[in-house]
Write a protein that holds these residues in place. Structure first.
Motif, PDB file in Angstrom:
ATOM      1  N   CYS A   1      -7.497   9.995  -5.698  1.00 19.68           N
ATOM      2  CA  CYS A   1      -6.877   9.294  -6.822  1.00 19.68           C
ATOM      3  C   CYS A   1      -7.818   8.175  -7.270  1.00 19.68           C
ATOM      4  O   CYS A   1      -8.200   7.313  -6.474  1.00 19.68           O
ATOM      5  CB  CYS A   1      -5.530   8.726  -6.395  1.00 19.68           C
ATOM      6  SG  CYS A   1      -4.669   7.873  -7.722  1.00 19.68           S
TER       7      CYS A   1
ATOM      8  N   SER B   1      -6.012  14.461 -15.123  1.00 21.03           N
ATOM      9  CA  SER B   1      -4.883  13.544 -14.984  1.00 21.03           C
ATOM     10  C   SER B   1      -3.587  14.329 -15.045  1.00 21.03           C
ATOM     11  O   SER B   1      -3.551  15.470 -15.539  1.00 21.03           O
ATOM     12  CB  SER B   1      -4.896  12.487 -16.097  1.00 21.03           C
ATOM     13  OG  SER B   1      -6.070  11.718 -16.036  1.00 21.03           O
TER      14      SER B   1
ATOM     15  N   PHE C   1      -1.648   9.534 -13.442  1.00 23.71           N
ATOM     16  CA  PHE C   1      -2.504   9.531 -12.260  1.00 23.71           C
ATOM     17  C   PHE C   1      -3.748  10.359 -12.563  1.00 23.71           C
ATOM     18  O   PHE C   1      -3.638  11.481 -13.061  1.00 23.71           O
ATOM     19  CB  PHE C   1      -1.782  10.153 -11.064  1.00 23.71           C
ATOM     20  CG  PHE C   1      -0.699   9.298 -10.478  1.00 23.71           C
ATOM     21  CD1 PHE C   1      -0.918   8.592  -9.299  1.00 23.71           C
ATOM     22  CD2 PHE C   1       0.547   9.208 -11.077  1.00 23.71           C
ATOM     23  CE1 PHE C   1       0.077   7.816  -8.735  1.00 23.71           C
ATOM     24  CE2 PHE C   1       1.549   8.427 -10.530  1.00 23.71           C
ATOM     25  CZ  PHE C   1       1.312   7.728  -9.352  1.00 23.71           C
TER      26      PHE C   1
ATOM     27  N   PHE D   1       4.335  10.460  -4.463  1.00 27.97           N
ATOM     28  CA  PHE D   1       3.515   9.816  -5.487  1.00 27.97           C
ATOM     29  C   PHE D   1       3.730   8.305  -5.485  1.00 27.97           C
ATOM     30  O   PHE D   1       2.830   7.541  -5.795  1.00 27.97           O
ATOM     31  CB  PHE D   1       3.813  10.383  -6.885  1.00 27.97           C
ATOM     32  CG  PHE D   1       2.906  11.510  -7.286  1.00 27.97           C
ATOM     33  CD1 PHE D   1       1.815  11.293  -8.098  1.00 27.97           C
ATOM     34  CD2 PHE D   1       3.152  12.800  -6.851  1.00 27.97           C
ATOM     35  CE1 PHE D   1       0.972  12.333  -8.468  1.00 27.97           C
ATOM     36  CE2 PHE D   1       2.323  13.849  -7.204  1.00 27.97           C
ATOM     37  CZ  PHE D   1       1.229  13.615  -8.017  1.00 27.97           C
TER      38      PHE D   1
ATOM     39  N   ILE E   1      -4.402   4.817 -11.506  1.00 31.89           N
ATOM     40  CA  ILE E   1      -2.947   4.909 -11.707  1.00 31.89           C
ATOM     41  C   ILE E   1      -2.616   3.980 -12.859  1.00 31.89           C
ATOM     42  O   ILE E   1      -2.889   2.772 -12.797  1.00 31.89           O
ATOM     43  CB  ILE E   1      -2.165   4.495 -10.442  1.00 31.89           C
ATOM     44  CG1 ILE E   1      -2.566   5.361  -9.252  1.00 31.89           C
ATOM     45  CG2 ILE E   1      -0.659   4.572 -10.703  1.00 31.89           C
ATOM     46  CD1 ILE E   1      -2.067   4.858  -7.915  1.00 31.89           C
TER      47      ILE E   1
ATOM     48  N   TRP F   1       4.048   7.362 -15.427  1.00 35.02           N
ATOM     49  CA  TRP F   1       2.763   6.994 -14.836  1.00 35.02           C
ATOM     50  C   TRP F   1       1.756   8.095 -15.102  1.00 35.02           C
ATOM     51  O   TRP F   1       2.092   9.274 -15.114  1.00 35.02           O
ATOM     52  CB  TRP F   1       2.885   6.805 -13.318  1.00 35.02           C
ATOM     53  CG  TRP F   1       3.711   5.623 -12.948  1.00 35.02           C
ATOM     54  CD1 TRP F   1       3.266   4.364 -12.634  1.00 35.02           C
ATOM     55  CD2 TRP F   1       5.132   5.574 -12.857  1.00 35.02           C
ATOM     56  NE1 TRP F   1       4.329   3.549 -12.348  1.00 35.02           N
ATOM     57  CE2 TRP F   1       5.492   4.263 -12.480  1.00 35.02           C
ATOM     58  CE3 TRP F   1       6.148   6.508 -13.056  1.00 35.02           C
ATOM     59  CZ2 TRP F   1       6.802   3.871 -12.293  1.00 35.02           C
ATOM     60  CZ3 TRP F   1       7.460   6.124 -12.888  1.00 35.02           C
ATOM     61  CH2 TRP F   1       7.771   4.807 -12.505  1.00 35.02           C
TER      62      TRP F   1
END
Length: 195
Positions: A107, A155, A119, A168, A110, A117
């Protein structure tokens, strides 16, 4: 076979290393419905139930699995996304997920999107896996739609329900995740490599 729709988030209760194997004991809300030999996806990895005791069950990951996934990084009290295998005749709410992790990713960002959201994950593109814009990807066992597909990154947008009902919510920059690329995308990649 799985769908990528997370059924429960379990908690790691014990980790026992035995030679090159790792025995992982999990507590979850459907343990009482499990049977020995059943398949359960753990962060997208299909593992077999080998023991059940009260509200906890145990699975074993072998060296091959540990070397290609994020399971070797688990710690007691970590959260794990769980999904039991599909039943024949059930609706396929996510996409076809085999429970065979292709590789891991990290990751890298964020971003709070005012109610959802975004990511972003980076992966090693030298392993010949690809994402396709608006195609499917499985991240830690969660069936998601790819946005911002690039050669070595992509993403996903996470709605509040998914954020609250998966691990998550525990991700930070640098979190390593398991990826299973869409089986259709894998097929297309294989065809392209034959030409």
């Amino acid at each position: 076979m799985f769908t990528g729709i997370i059924e429960s988030v379990g908690v790691v209760k014990d980790l026992i290393k035995e030679q090159t194997n790792l025995h992982i004991t999990i507590s979850c809300n459907f343990t009482n419905e499990l049977k020995i030999d059943q398949s359960v996806a753990h962060n997208g990895i299909c593992l077999t139930v080998v023991n059940i005791s009260g509200n906890e069950y145990t699975v074993t990951a072998i060296e091959e699995t540990l070397s290609k996934t994020n399971l070797s990084q688990l710690k007691v009290n970590d959260y794990v996304n769980l999904e039991r295998a599909m039943k024949l005749g059930d609706r396929l709410d996510g996409h076809i997920v085999q429970g065979h992790v292709d590789q891991t990713a990290v990751c890298t960002e964020i971003k709070n999107e005012n109610g959802s959201w975004k990511f972003t994950f980076q992966y090693d593109c030298n392993l010949n896996n690809i994402t396709i814009e608006k195609g499917s990807i499985t991240v830690n066992g969660v069936s998601l739609t790819v946005v911002d597909s690039k050669k070595d990154s992509f993403s996903v947008a996470i709605i509040p329900y998914t954020f609250e009902h998966t691990n998550f919510k525990s991700f930070i920059k640098g979190t390593e995740v398991n990826l299973e690329f869409d089986v259709i995308g894998k097929y297309v990649t294989r065809l392209m490599s034959l030409n």
